[in-house]
Design a protein around this motif. Structure first.
Motif, PDB file in Angstrom:
ATOM      1  N   ALA A  43      34.120  48.366  38.921  1.00 40.39           N
ATOM      2  CA  ALA A  43      34.745  48.987  37.750  1.00 40.39           C
ATOM      3  C   ALA A  43      35.471  47.951  36.899  1.00 40.39           C
ATOM      4  O   ALA A  43      35.433  48.004  35.663  1.00 40.39           O
ATOM      5  CB  ALA A  43      35.719  50.087  38.192  1.00 40.39           C
ATOM      6  N   LEU A  44      36.121  46.995  37.545  1.00 37.60           N
ATOM      7  CA  LEU A  44      36.847  45.963  36.804  1.00 37.60           C
ATOM      8  C   LEU A  44      35.895  45.114  35.963  1.00 37.60           C
ATOM      9  O   LEU A  44      36.209  44.755  34.828  1.00 37.60           O
ATOM     10  CB  LEU A  44      37.634  45.071  37.767  1.00 37.60           C
ATOM     11  CG  LEU A  44      38.887  45.702  38.389  1.00 37.60           C
ATOM     12  CD1 LEU A  44      39.428  44.811  39.500  1.00 37.60           C
ATOM     13  CD2 LEU A  44      39.959  45.922  37.329  1.00 37.60           C
ATOM     14  N   TRP A  45      34.736  44.792  36.515  1.00 37.25           N
ATOM     15  CA  TRP A  45      33.776  43.999  35.751  1.00 37.25           C
ATOM     16  C   TRP A  45      33.192  44.803  34.588  1.00 37.25           C
ATOM     17  O   TRP A  45      32.965  44.259  33.502  1.00 37.25           O
ATOM     18  CB  TRP A  45      32.657  43.496  36.667  1.00 37.25           C
ATOM     19  CG  TRP A  45      33.081  42.306  37.477  1.00 37.25           C
ATOM     20  CD1 TRP A  45      33.337  42.265  38.813  1.00 37.25           C
ATOM     21  CD2 TRP A  45      33.323  40.982  36.996  1.00 37.25           C
ATOM     22  NE1 TRP A  45      33.733  41.003  39.199  1.00 37.25           N
ATOM     23  CE2 TRP A  45      33.724  40.195  38.102  1.00 37.25           C
ATOM     24  CE3 TRP A  45      33.241  40.391  35.747  1.00 37.25           C
ATOM     25  CZ2 TRP A  45      34.047  38.852  37.984  1.00 37.25           C
ATOM     26  CZ3 TRP A  45      33.560  39.028  35.629  1.00 37.25           C
ATOM     27  CH2 TRP A  45      33.952  38.279  36.744  1.00 37.25           C
TER      28      TRP A  45
ATOM     29  N   ALA B 288      37.046  51.983  27.554  1.00 35.90           N
ATOM     30  CA  ALA B 288      37.696  51.176  28.595  1.00 35.90           C
ATOM     31  C   ALA B 288      39.185  51.049  28.333  1.00 35.90           C
ATOM     32  O   ALA B 288      40.011  51.152  29.252  1.00 35.90           O
ATOM     33  CB  ALA B 288      37.050  49.790  28.650  1.00 35.90           C
ATOM     34  N   ASN B 289      39.545  50.830  27.073  1.00 35.40           N
ATOM     35  CA  ASN B 289      40.957  50.760  26.710  1.00 35.40           C
ATOM     36  C   ASN B 289      41.661  52.087  27.017  1.00 35.40           C
ATOM     37  O   ASN B 289      42.816  52.112  27.434  1.00 35.40           O
ATOM     38  CB  ASN B 289      41.082  50.424  25.224  1.00 35.40           C
ATOM     39  CG  ASN B 289      42.483  50.035  24.817  1.00 35.40           C
ATOM     40  OD1 ASN B 289      43.179  49.333  25.545  1.00 35.40           O
ATOM     41  ND2 ASN B 289      42.906  50.491  23.647  1.00 35.40           N
TER      42      ASN B 289
ATOM     43  N   SER C  88      41.386  41.772  33.420  1.00 33.78           N
ATOM     44  CA  SER C  88      40.458  42.502  34.285  1.00 33.78           C
ATOM     45  C   SER C  88      39.629  41.541  35.136  1.00 33.78           C
ATOM     46  O   SER C  88      39.445  41.757  36.340  1.00 33.78           O
ATOM     47  CB  SER C  88      39.545  43.382  33.425  1.00 33.78           C
ATOM     48  OG  SER C  88      38.736  44.202  34.233  1.00 33.78           O
ATOM     49  N   VAL C  89      39.147  40.471  34.518  1.00 29.55           N
ATOM     50  CA  VAL C  89      38.374  39.468  35.263  1.00 29.55           C
ATOM     51  C   VAL C  89      39.240  38.801  36.328  1.00 29.55           C
ATOM     52  O   VAL C  89      38.808  38.613  37.472  1.00 29.55           O
ATOM     53  CB  VAL C  89      37.809  38.404  34.298  1.00 29.55           C
ATOM     54  CG1 VAL C  89      37.237  37.219  35.079  1.00 29.55           C
ATOM     55  CG2 VAL C  89      36.731  39.012  33.414  1.00 29.55           C
ATOM     56  N   THR C  90      40.464  38.470  35.956  1.00 34.14           N
ATOM     57  CA  THR C  90      41.374  37.807  36.899  1.00 34.14           C
ATOM     58  C   THR C  90      41.605  38.665  38.137  1.00 34.14           C
ATOM     59  O   THR C  90      41.563  38.173  39.273  1.00 34.14           O
ATOM     60  CB  THR C  90      42.723  37.518  36.204  1.00 34.14           C
ATOM     61  OG1 THR C  90      42.501  36.644  35.096  1.00 34.14           O
ATOM     62  CG2 THR C  90      43.697  36.870  37.177  1.00 34.14           C
TER      63      THR C  90
END
Length: 266
Positions: free
Chosen positions: A68-70, A27-28, A119-121
Motif C-alpha cells: 500500500a505504501l508503494w 492517495a492524499n 511513503s517511500v522512506t
C-alpha cells in the motif's frame, strides 16, 4: 525552456498520466483521513502520531501495508510531477500573475513529492520522527545569524497559509478547480471541502504559532510539526473538543479528496 514546455504539455495531454495524477488525490485523501482518525483517537485519550509520518506508519503496520505504501508513493509522486508540469506551462495575463501561478503549482508539487518521499522512506523500513526533525531544523535555523527572525518569518508564513486555508474553506473558492455535479451530491462535496479546508487551516495556524514562539524564546524545543500542534491545541480550554473537531475535519478533507480524484479539473 521551449523543450521543457513541450514536454510538459505532452505529459499533461496524456490520458494515462492524467488518470494516474487523479489517483494522487485519492492517495492524499487516504493520508488525511488516517490523520483525522488518529487525531480523534487522541481527543478521546488515546495515543498516536497525528501527522503524515504517523499515518504512513499506521499503513505500514496493516496487512499488505508495504504494498500500500508503494502504491501511495507512486500516486502521490505522479500528482507531484503533474504540478511540476503545471508550473512549467503556467500562464497568466501578466508576468506577475504567471509567476504567481508557477509558484503556486511548484508549492503543490513540493507537498505531494514530499509525501511520496515519506511513503517511500517508511516502505523501506525507516520510522521518521517528524517532531524531532522539526525541532532539529528549527535549531539549525536559530543557530544562523538572524535565525530568530528567519524562524519567526517561517512561522508567520505557515500561520498565514493556515488563515488562507480557512478563508478558502469559508469562501469555497476551491470549487473553481472542480467540475462538480449539480444537486445534493455537489453540495455535499462542497460542504466536505469547506470543513476540511478549515480544519487544515486551524492545524497549520497552530504550527505557525509554535514556530513563532520558538523564535521569540530562541528555543527549538518549542517548535513542532502537525503532531506538536495537535498536542498544543489539546492544552487549550476545551482542547479535546477542539482537536476532535480538527480530526473530524481532516476526515472530511480526506473524503473530499476522494471525490476530487473524480471531479478535479485536470
Amino acid at each position: 525552456m521551449t523543450v521543457a514546455k513541450g514536454a510538459a504539455r505532452a505529459a499533461t495531454d496524456s490520458t494515462a498520466f492524467r488518470a494516474l495524477a487523479r489517483t494522487g488525490y485519492a492517495a492524499n485523501g487516504v493520508v488525511h483521513a488516517l490523520i483525522g482518525v488518529i487525531v480523534v483517537a487522541i481527543a478521546a485519550g488515546g495515543d498516536g502520531e497525528s501527522d503524515q509520518a504517523g499515518a504512513f506508519k499506521a499503513i505500514a503496520d496493516a496487512p499488505a501495508g508495504f504494498l500500500a505504501l508503494w502504491v501511495l508513493a507512486v500516486a502521490l509522486g505522479a500528482l507531484g510531477v503533474w504540478h511540476v508540469a503545471g508550473a512549467v506551462i503556467a500562464q497568466g495575463s501578466s508576468d506577475t500573475r504567471r509567476w504567481v501561478a508557477r509558484l503556486s503549482e511548484a508549492g503543490r508539487a513540493a507537498v505531494y513529492l514530499a509525501l511520496a518521499a515519506v511513503s517511500v522512506t517508511v516502505a523501506l523500513g525507516s520510522r521518521p520522527d517528524s517532531e524531532s526533525s522539526a525541532q532539529s531544523a528549527s535549531g539549525g535555523v536559530l543557530s544562523l545569524p538572524g535565525g530568530s527572525f528567519l524562524l519567526g518569518a517561517a512561522g508567520l508564513a505557515i500561520g498565514g497559509a493556515g488563515v488562507a486555508f480557512v478563508v478558502i474553506g469559508i469562501r469555497r473558492s476551491f470549487r473553481k478547480k472542480l467540475a462538480l455535479p449539480a444537486g445534493p451530491a455537489g453540495r455535499a462535496i462542497m460542504m466536505l471541502g469547506s470543513i476540511g479546508y478549515a480544519a487544515k487551516g486551524v492545524a497549520l495556524a497552530a504550527v505557525g504559532v509554535l514556530l513563532v514562539v520558538a523564535a521569540v524564546r530562541v528555543s527549538p524545543e518549542e517548535a513542532g510539526g502537525l503532531d506538536g500542534a495537535i498536542s498544543a491545541l489539546r492544552e487549550l480550554p476545551f482542547g479535546p473538543w477542539i482537536i476532535a473537531g480538527v480530526g473530524v475535519g481532516f476526515i472530511a478533507y480526506g473524503i473530499f479528496c476522494g471525490f476530487r480524484a473524480r471531479f478535479a479539473r485536470l
